[in-house]
Design a protein around this motif. Structure first.
Motif: not given
Length: 150
Positions: A50-52, A81-85
């Motif tokens: 997700k971060i990448a 969590w809800y698409g967030m790290p």
């Protein structure tokens, strides 16, 4: 009062609806995974992926936040969590990184849930705007996450 009043509640934004759908997918995916160790390892990979995907400068900040949180609060487990790290203790989110791009904001956010032990008197900050992660910011994040799990 007119029903065309623009100051009234108009429901969730498209970004909020997308985040809720992403959270539902995260829950389904987690439920299908094997052992606890498999889930934990895959959760770390999910966070890194997700971060990448994030555009700069969000990606650079998220990478630094991830490194600081995992180094200074190893009891926190990375997860989406809800698409967030996010970083959880016993399955409950303690802190999270929200990219500026996620909700079309002018800055990224490092947020803390009510699980974080940041209490100071009767009022304290639970979210911090990030425009850059400098050495000083890294030190502040390290202190916050240590306190949050303390």
């Amino acid at each position: 009062m007119s029903s065309t009043n623009s100051s009234g509640y108009e429901g969730f934004t498209a970004e909020e609806r997308a985040a809720m759908k992403e959270h539902a997918r995260e829950l389904k995916t987690s439920a299908r995974r094997g052992s606890r160790a498999d889930k934990a390892a895959q959760a770390v990979q999910d966070v890194l992926a997700k971060i990448a995907e994030m555009p700069e400068p969000d990606r650079v900040m998220a990478e630094r936040v991830h490194a600081v949180v995992t180094a200074n609060a190893p009891t926190l487990a990375p997860k989406l969590w809800y698409g967030m790290p996010a970083y959880a203790l016993d399955g409950k989110v303690v802190c999270f990184f929200q990219s500026a791009e996620k909700f079309k904001s002018r800055y990224a956010t490092l947020g803390f849930s009510d699980q974080a032990k940041l209490d100071e008197g009767t009022m304290w900050a639970s979210a911090f705007a990030l425009t850059e992660v400098t050495a000083a910011v890294e030190a502040r994040i390290a202190a916050l996450v240590k306190q949050a799990v303390g």
